[in-house]
Design an enzyme around this catalytic site. Sequence first.
Site, PDB file in Angstrom:
ATOM      1  CB  CYS A  19      -0.885   0.035   1.240  1.00 39.47           C
ATOM      2  SG  CYS A  19      -1.940  -1.383   1.449  1.00 39.47           S
ATOM      3  CE1 TYR A  31       8.727  -0.791 -12.126  1.00 40.34           C
ATOM      4  CE2 TYR A  31      10.631   0.349 -11.233  1.00 40.34           C
ATOM      5  CZ  TYR A  31      10.082  -0.524 -12.149  1.00 40.34           C
ATOM      6  OH  TYR A  31      10.887  -1.144 -13.076  1.00 40.34           O
ATOM      7  CE1 TYR A  64       2.148  -5.927  -6.737  1.00 44.91           C
ATOM      8  CE2 TYR A  64      -0.158  -5.345  -7.011  1.00 44.91           C
ATOM      9  CZ  TYR A  64       0.944  -5.537  -6.202  1.00 44.91           C
ATOM     10  OH  TYR A  64       0.836  -5.350  -4.851  1.00 44.91           O
TER      11      TYR A  64
END
Length: 103
Positions: A19, A31, A64
């Site tokens: 988070c 990232y 992701y």
Amino acid sequence: MKPKGIGADFARGYLSNVCVAGELQRNGLGYALICKAKMVAKDMGISDLYVHVAIDNEPAKKLYIKCGFVQENEEPAWQARFLDRPRRLLLWTDLSNSSDVSM
């Protein structure tokens, strides 16, 4: 800490609860967190890294995928209803063949 007796049974890792506070989003912090997690996992001998993401969480899915994850499967709607949660995707990345896990 690296688990004792690491072997085939411990070669898989799972990212949970990644988070970033709303006011800090979209500045590369997520990232960087995922890249660091991939490096730590690889250093521990983890070859396969997994994460679940809510099917409607487009920003997380994009992050992701940018970090090298691909979709492995999609949770069935009945299962999500039974567990009273949003449907999720299971994403996976291979750490074993990559010399640069940060992508």
